[in-house]
Design a protein around this motif. Structure first.
Motif, PDB file in Angstrom:
ATOM      1  N   MET A   1      27.410  28.947  30.064  1.00  0.00           N
ATOM      2  CA  MET A   1      25.739  28.365  30.475  1.00  0.00           C
ATOM      3  C   MET A   1      25.110  28.905  29.069  1.00  0.00           C
ATOM      4  O   MET A   1      25.071  29.943  28.891  1.00  0.00           O
ATOM      5  N   ALA A   2      24.177  27.981  28.614  1.00  0.00           N
ATOM      6  CA  ALA A   2      23.260  28.317  27.807  1.00  0.00           C
ATOM      7  C   ALA A   2      22.070  28.873  28.489  1.00  0.00           C
ATOM      8  O   ALA A   2      22.019  29.090  29.895  1.00  0.00           O
ATOM      9  N   VAL A   3      21.374  29.731  27.755  1.00  0.00           N
ATOM     10  CA  VAL A   3      20.499  30.634  28.492  1.00  0.00           C
ATOM     11  C   VAL A   3      19.129  29.855  28.866  1.00  0.00           C
ATOM     12  O   VAL A   3      18.720  28.846  28.420  1.00  0.00           O
ATOM     13  N   GLN A   4      19.046  29.947  30.094  1.00  0.00           N
ATOM     14  CA  GLN A   4      17.778  29.134  30.576  1.00  0.00           C
ATOM     15  C   GLN A   4      16.564  29.837  30.878  1.00  0.00           C
ATOM     16  O   GLN A   4      15.369  29.249  30.919  1.00  0.00           O
ATOM     17  N   ASN A   5      16.560  30.917  31.181  1.00  0.00           N
ATOM     18  CA  ASN A   5      15.427  31.739  31.364  1.00  0.00           C
ATOM     19  C   ASN A   5      15.006  33.057  30.754  1.00  0.00           C
ATOM     20  O   ASN A   5      16.105  34.066  30.570  1.00  0.00           O
ATOM     21  N   VAL A   6      14.176  33.383  30.144  1.00  0.00           N
ATOM     22  CA  VAL A   6      13.649  34.614  29.568  1.00  0.00           C
ATOM     23  C   VAL A   6      12.603  35.152  30.119  1.00  0.00           C
ATOM     24  O   VAL A   6      11.575  34.489  30.272  1.00  0.00           O
ATOM     25  N   PHE A   7      12.689  36.420  30.444  1.00  0.00           N
ATOM     26  CA  PHE A   7      11.426  37.268  30.958  1.00  0.00           C
ATOM     27  C   PHE A   7      11.091  38.376  30.241  1.00  0.00           C
ATOM     28  O   PHE A   7      11.961  39.236  30.128  1.00  0.00           O
ATOM     29  N   ILE A   8       9.919  38.437  29.660  1.00  0.00           N
ATOM     30  CA  ILE A   8       9.432  39.780  29.101  1.00  0.00           C
ATOM     31  C   ILE A   8       8.705  40.466  30.448  1.00  0.00           C
ATOM     32  O   ILE A   8       7.800  40.231  30.706  1.00  0.00           O
ATOM     33  N   ALA A   9       9.637  41.274  31.133  1.00  0.00           N
ATOM     34  CA  ALA A   9       9.343  41.869  32.398  1.00  0.00           C
ATOM     35  C   ALA A   9       8.445  43.115  32.208  1.00  0.00           C
ATOM     36  O   ALA A   9       7.995  43.550  33.351  1.00  0.00           O
ATOM     37  N   GLY A  10       8.100  43.425  31.089  1.00  0.00           N
ATOM     38  CA  GLY A  10       7.335  44.672  30.991  1.00  0.00           C
ATOM     39  C   GLY A  10       7.371  44.907  29.461  1.00  0.00           C
ATOM     40  O   GLY A  10       8.078  44.568  28.553  1.00  0.00           O
ATOM     41  N   MET A  11       6.500  46.137  28.980  1.00  0.00           N
ATOM     42  CA  MET A  11       5.459  46.811  29.852  1.00  0.00           C
ATOM     43  C   MET A  11       4.051  46.331  29.229  1.00  0.00           C
ATOM     44  O   MET A  11       4.106  46.029  28.221  1.00  0.00           O
ATOM     45  N   GLU A  12       3.171  46.239  29.997  1.00  0.00           N
ATOM     46  CA  GLU A  12       1.487  46.082  29.900  1.00  0.00           C
ATOM     47  C   GLU A  12       1.292  46.955  28.619  1.00  0.00           C
ATOM     48  O   GLU A  12       1.703  48.186  28.517  1.00  0.00           O
ATOM     49  N   LYS A  13       0.386  46.438  27.735  1.00  0.00           N
ATOM     50  CA  LYS A  13       0.014  47.115  26.601  1.00  0.00           C
ATOM     51  C   LYS A  13       1.207  47.511  25.557  1.00  0.00           C
ATOM     52  O   LYS A  13       1.023  48.515  24.749  1.00  0.00           O
ATOM     53  N   CYS A  14       2.102  46.909  25.393  1.00  0.00           N
ATOM     54  CA  CYS A  14       3.347  47.269  24.602  1.00  0.00           C
ATOM     55  C   CYS A  14       3.736  46.150  23.477  1.00  0.00           C
ATOM     56  O   CYS A  14       4.933  46.200  23.074  1.00  0.00           O
ATOM     57  N   GLY A  15       2.613  45.309  23.257  1.00  0.00           N
ATOM     58  CA  GLY A  15       3.111  44.113  22.237  1.00  0.00           C
ATOM     59  C   GLY A  15       3.434  42.936  22.826  1.00  0.00           C
ATOM     60  O   GLY A  15       4.259  42.079  22.134  1.00  0.00           O
ATOM     61  N   THR A  16       3.467  42.839  24.143  1.00  0.00           N
ATOM     62  CA  THR A  16       4.066  41.550  24.844  1.00  0.00           C
ATOM     63  C   THR A  16       3.754  40.344  24.490  1.00  0.00           C
ATOM     64  O   THR A  16       4.217  39.251  24.511  1.00  0.00           O
TER      65      THR A  16
END
Length: 306
Positions: A1-16
């Motif tokens: 299956m193709a990628v359906q979900n991407v989470f930048i799950a952390g971290m705050e103040k790291c260029g997110t």
């Protein structure tokens, strides 16, 4: 299956913020909630209506507090999902977090200047002015039952007042003492997102190691590194523009001078950071890219006592 979900799950103040904007502007993903970087949909167990991506692109959620909470990680979709964890020099990240929270607590022109640097915002964001800390309240409340919101807000305001009336060194001392006495960090913590082992462990306890990517965002300035990242996370072979890398608080006026992190006054914190990073580095080789997308020299800066 193709990628359906991407989470930048952390971290705050790291260029997110730069990373998430690059993903959307490069046509690699679309916001799970249109125009919102940090919707915090999974912060509680309330049901949310499913939304299929209209463009066929993976849905992106860059709510950077997710990885710090094991219960939240358990709510994230398990299949066809990729997780990204951004790391930054722990002292620099802590100082950046302190600046942001100090500005939120103090109000004034600097707050408007700071938040105007964001292209895409936080769910339920309100205009800044009388309550510049309202976004923080809204995010924090989503993690707690509604009946506790009045208590949560009072506690958060108390912590913001402490940030406003104390300098960086005093806030560090307070948070370390708080943790040693209570085994938890206070609300509005400037230290919490500077410890990387536990968030990484939370992700690896649920997901395949190949689903998790750890990086320093500045490493994506290299075209070859970007191509590897895109192939590994999005399963695409594509050229992409450079990541418009920036730390949102770096150019904001701030009265308090930046500390010398090599000072012996920070030796206790240095030891804590050094141990945590060593523990995280035992797990990082298991992830998709290992440490090949990390700026290890930058992560190690300030960690040796002088």
């Amino acid at each position: 299956m193709a990628v359906q979900n991407v989470f930048i799950a952390g971290m705050e103040k790291c260029g997110t913020t730069a990373l998430s904007e690059w993903m959307v502007n490069s046509g690699l993903a679309e916001d799970r909630v249109p125009g919102i970087k940090e919707p915090y949909l999974y912060a509680n167990d309330m049901p949310h209506p499913a939304r299929m991506p209209g463009s066929g692109l993976p849905l992106l959620d860059a709510s950077v507090g997710y990885a710090m909470n094991a219960a939240v990680v358990r709510r994230l979709p398990e299949y066809d999902t990729r997780l990204v964890l951004c790391l930054r020099n722990q002292f620099e990240r802590t100082w950046s977090s302190y600046k942001m929270k100090k500005l939120m607590a103090s109000g004034g022109r600097e707050v408007e200047q700071y938040f105007s640097s964001y292209e895409r915002g936080v769910a339920n964001a309100v205009p800044h002015g009388d309550r510049p800390d309202e976004d923080l309240h809204r995010i924090t409340r989503t993690f707690f039952p509604r009946r506790s919101h009045s208590f949560v807000e009072r506690y958060e305001l108390k912590e913001l007042e402490h940030v406003r009336t104390h300098d960086f060194a005093a806030r560090i001392e307070y948070e370390l003492a708080f943790y040693l006495s209570r085994r938890t960090l206070p609300f509005v913590s400037i230290l919490g997102a500077s410890f990387y082992y536990l968030p990484l462990r939370h992700l690896l306890e649920k997901y395949q190691a190949s689903d998790v990517s750890v990086l320093s965002v500045e490493r994506l300035g290299d075209a070859q590194a970007r191509r590897r990242f895109v192939a590994g996370v999005f399963e695409k072979d594509a050229d992409t523009p450079e990541v418009p890398f920036k730390f949102s608080s770096s150019k904001v006026d701030f009265e308090e001078a930046k500390p010398d992190f090599n000072d012996k006054a920070f030796d206790l914190l240095r030891a804590c950071f050094r141990y945590d990073l060593a523990q995280a580095r035992a797990l990082i080789p298991l992830t998709r890219f290992g440490d090949s997308l990390l700026d290890n020299a930058e992560l190690d800066r300030y960690l040796e006592a002088r």
